[in-house]
Design a protein around this motif. Structure first.
Motif, short mmCIF file in Angstrom:
data_model
loop_
_atom_site.label_atom_id
_atom_site.label_comp_id
_atom_site.label_asym_id
_atom_site.label_seq_id
_atom_site.Cartn_x
_atom_site.Cartn_y
_atom_site.Cartn_z
N HIS A 28 0.91 -1.27 -0.07
CA HIS A 28 0.02 -0.07 0.17
C HIS A 28 1.03 1.28 0.03
CE1 HIS A 28 -2.93 3.18 0.98
NE2 HIS A 28 -4.03 2.16 0.97
N TYR A 84 -3.88 6.56 2.65
CA TYR A 84 -4.99 5.51 3.05
C TYR A 84 -6.17 6.25 3.43
CZ TYR A 84 -6.48 1.47 6.07
OH TYR A 84 -7.03 0.55 6.48
N ALA A 91 2.51 -1.38 4.28
CA ALA A 91 2.01 0.05 4.18
C ALA A 91 3.17 1.26 4.54
CB ALA A 91 0.75 0.28 5.05
#
Ligand code: FE2
Length: 533
Positions: free
Chosen positions: A188, A192, A252
Motif C-alpha cells: 500500500h 490511506y 504500508a
C-alpha cells in the motif's frame, strides 16, 4: 458511558497468565497498572467493528492487528481508560483446528486500544489464519502469509499494489476484487485516508469538471489524534477495505494525505510554522500507527515515524520501502503542476534525506535478489506534462529534485544493477514507462522500469485517458501507457520475469463495478525497461 466494565474480578493476574498459556507470558509483560481490566470485560457494542489486519511479513512471522472500538464514530470510541487484555491465536488452517501459537496482548487507551502483535516462530512461506477474542466477542478471522526464507530458491511471488483511497470520491469495489486474488502480500503506497473537509462535490481531472461525491466521511478536518482516529474509523468501517486487510498481509507506507496534502518534512503548503506543524504531524502519525499493522519499530516518536525498511522474499525479490515525505526538502518552484524553475537543479535538495539514501544505496549495491523493487510514493520518471515548448512538471514528484534523482540513477547504473523496478502511486492514474537517465535526452539509457499504479477510489470513475494523455505520451516517449481508471496492480515475479497486470474498474460511483485487465507488461531481470506482457 463506561464501556469496558471489570464487572467481576474473576481472574487474578496469575490466573490470567496461566490461562493464556506460556507464550502469552512472554508476550504480555504485564505491568503493575491499576487500569488493567481483570476478569470479564463487557462492551456496549461489538468491539471488533474495525476488522482485523496483518502486515510486515517476515520468514518467521508477521504482525496481527485489531482495535477495540465498540462505538467507532463517537468521542472515546465506546471505550474507557482501562487496559484491556485481548486474546489472539494463529492457526495453520482456516478452521483453527491446529493452532500454531496463541497469547494475550494488552490494548492500551494511549493507543486507542489498538493491538499490534508481532507473531514469531512460524514456518516460512506459508499461509496462516488468525483471530482475536475479548470478553464474549470474537473478531472476524484473517489470512496472513509468512515471507519465504531470505535467499532460499523461490519459484513465484504474487502481490498486489494499491493506494489512494479517497472515501468521498468512490467506493472500494477494487478492494472487494483484490481480496479474492490470494496474494502473498499487498503493497500500500499511501493515501490511506484523506484529510480535509468532506464536500458534496469534487473535481474530476478526467471530466475537467466537478462531480457529486458518491459518499461522505462527514467529519471535520482532522488535527487532533482523536479527529484522525475518527477519520480512520470511518474508512475502516468499509467492509471491502476490511476484506482486503483480512485476505493478506499488508506492507504500508504513508504518502501525504495521512497528514495533509503535499506535506514534506516540516513544511505544510499553508506555511504553518514548522514547530506548530509538527504537532499535527505527531497526531496524524500516531493515528496512522494505531490503524495499520506495523511493527513496534515504527511506533512514532513525536512527529517522527520509521517507515523506510526492507523486505526480502527468497532469492526473488528485495523490496526497499521508501519514505519520500519525511526527509524531503521543501518543493521548489512553489509546488503544484507548474513550469520548472532554476531551483530544480539545486544540488542541496533531497528526496530521501542522507540516512535513507545511504541505506538504499548500500542495499541496492549489496543485493543478490532476482529483482530489486523500490516501493515508494511519487513518480521517479521525468515527465513533461504539456506538449511543445512549455515545461510543466509535477513539482511534488521527483522531477524538481533533478540532482537527487541523478545521484540515485547514477548509483544504479554505476553498479550495473539492471533489475530495478519502481512501484509508485500518487498520480491517480496508471502510468507505465522507463526511467531514463537524462530527462533532457529522450534517447538516454534506460536505468529502471516504473509502474505508477492507479488509485483505489481517488478521482472517481475516470475513463480510458484524460484529455492531456495523448500530448503527454507524445512529449515523453519513455512513457508507454497512461490510463485513468480505478483499480490495482497485480504483480507476479518468477526467475524469468516480473509481470504486471493492471486491473481496472468500469466505475466506482455505484456498487457492482466490473473488473478487467487494462494492460499487461513484463520486465526482464537482466534488461531494464518495460516490455509488453
Ligand atoms: Fe492520492
Amino acid at each position: 458511558m463506561k464501556s469496558v466494565l471489570p464487572s467481576t474480578i474473576a481472574l487474578s493476574r496469575r490466573q490470567l497468565l496461566r490461562g493464556a498459556g506460556a507464550l502469552a507470558v512472554a508476550a504480555l509483560a504485564i505491568p503493575a497498572d491499576p487500569r488493567l481490566a481483570f476478569g470479564a470485560v463487557n462492551f456496549i457494542d461489538y468491539p471488533f467493528q474495525l476488522g482485523v489486519a496483518s502486515g510486515e511479513p517476515w520468514p518467521d512471522g508477521f504482525v496481527i492487528w485489531t482495535r477495540l472500538a465498540p462505538r467507532p464514530l463517537e468521542p472515546g470510541h465506546g471505550m474507557s481508560g482501562d487496559i484491556v487484555p485481548v486474546d489472539w491465536e494463529v492457526a495453520e488452517d482456516r478452521l483453527f483446528r491446529k493452532v500454531a501459537v496463541k497469547g494475550t496482548a494488552l490494548a492500551h487507551p494511549e493507543l486507542g486500544h489498538a493491538v499490534h502483535v508481532e507473531v514469531a516462530g512460524l514456518l516460512p512461506g506459508r499461509p496462516y489464519w488468525y483471530r482475536f477474542r475479548c470478553g464474549d466477542h470474537r473478531s472476524m478471522q484473517g489470512r496472513a502469509v509468512t515471507a519465504p526464507a531470505a535467499g532460499a530458491p523461490l519459484a513465484k511471488l504474487r502481490f498486489a499494489i494499491a493506494g489512494c483511497q479517497n472515501y468521498d470520491q468512490g467506493l472500494y469495489t477494487a478492494f472487494d476484487h483484490l481480496a479474492r486474488e490470494e496474494v502473498d502480500f499487498v503493497y500500500h503506497y499511501g493515501d490511506y485516508i484523506y484529510e480535509g473537509l468532506s464536500r458534496p462535490f469534487y473535481f474530476s481531472r478526467y471530466l475537467d469538471d466537478v462531480v457529486p461525491s458518491p459518499r461522505r466521511t462527514d467529519l471535520p478536518d482532522p488535527y487532533s489524534v482523536d479527529e484522525y482516529r475518527m477519520r480512520y474509523a470511518r474508512y475502516k468501517l468499509d467492509t471491502d477495505l476490511q476484506k482486503a486487510h483480512a485476505a493478506a498481509p499488508w506492507i504500508a507506507v504513508w504518502d501525504d494525505h495521512e497528514i495533509v496534502d503535499n506535506w514534506v518534512s516540516d513544511f505544510n503548503w499553508d506555511n504553518t510554522p514548522p514547530d506548530i506543524f509538527r504537532l499535527r504531524r505527531a497526531a496524524a502519525a500516531q493515528a496512522y500507527y494505531e490503524h495499520l499493522p506495523f511493527r513496534r519499530s515504527s511506533l512514532p516518536d513525536g512527529a517522527r515515524m520509521q517507515l523506510f525498511r526492507k523486505f526480502s522474499f527468497g532469492d526473488l525479490v528485495d523490496m526497499h520501502v521508501l519514505d519520500t515525505r519525511q526527509y524531503r526538502s521543501d518543493q521548489p518552484c512553489r509546488d503544484g503542476f507548474r513550469p520548472a524553475c532554476p531551483d530544480v537543479d539545486n544540488p542541496n535538495l533531497t528526496v530521501l534525506g542522507e540516512a535513507q539514501e545511504k541505506w538504499l544505496f548500500d542495499g541496492l549495491a549489496g543485493g543478490k535478489a532476482r529483482f530489486n523493487l523500490l516501493a515508494q510514493q511519487v513518480m521517479l520518471m521525468p515527465c513533461d506534462r504539456e506538449p511543445g515548448e512549455a515545461n510543466i512538471r509535477n513539482l511534488d514528484s521527483w522531477d524538481p529534485y533533478r540532482v537527487a534523482r541523478a545521484r540515485l540513477l547514477r548509483h544504479i547504473q554505476g553498479n550495473n544493477i539492471r533489475n530495478t523496478v519502481v512501484l509508485t502511486g500518487d498520480e491517480h492514474q496508471n502510468i507505465v514507462g522507463n526511467v531514463i537517465f537524462d530527462d533532457k535526452d529522450p534517447n538516454s539509457p534506460v536505468v529502471a522500469t516504473e509502474f505508477v499504479v492507479t488509485s483505489i477510489s481517488s478521482g472517481g470513475d475516470g475513463g480510458s485517458e484524460r484529455p492531456n494523455a495523448k500530448g503527454m505520451l507524445a512529449e515523453n516517449p519513455h512513457i508507454k501507457l497512461i490510463n485513468d481508471q480505478r483499480g490495482y496492480g497485480l504483480c507476479e515475479v518468477t526467475q524469468k520475469h516480473l509481470s504486471m497486470d493492471l486491473k481496472v474498474l468500469d466505475q466506482v460511483m455505484t456498487p457492482g463495478g466490473k473488473l478487467s485487465s487494462r494492460a499487461k507488461f513484463a520486465v526482464d531481470p537482466n534488461k531494464p525497461g518495460v516490455q509488453k506482457g
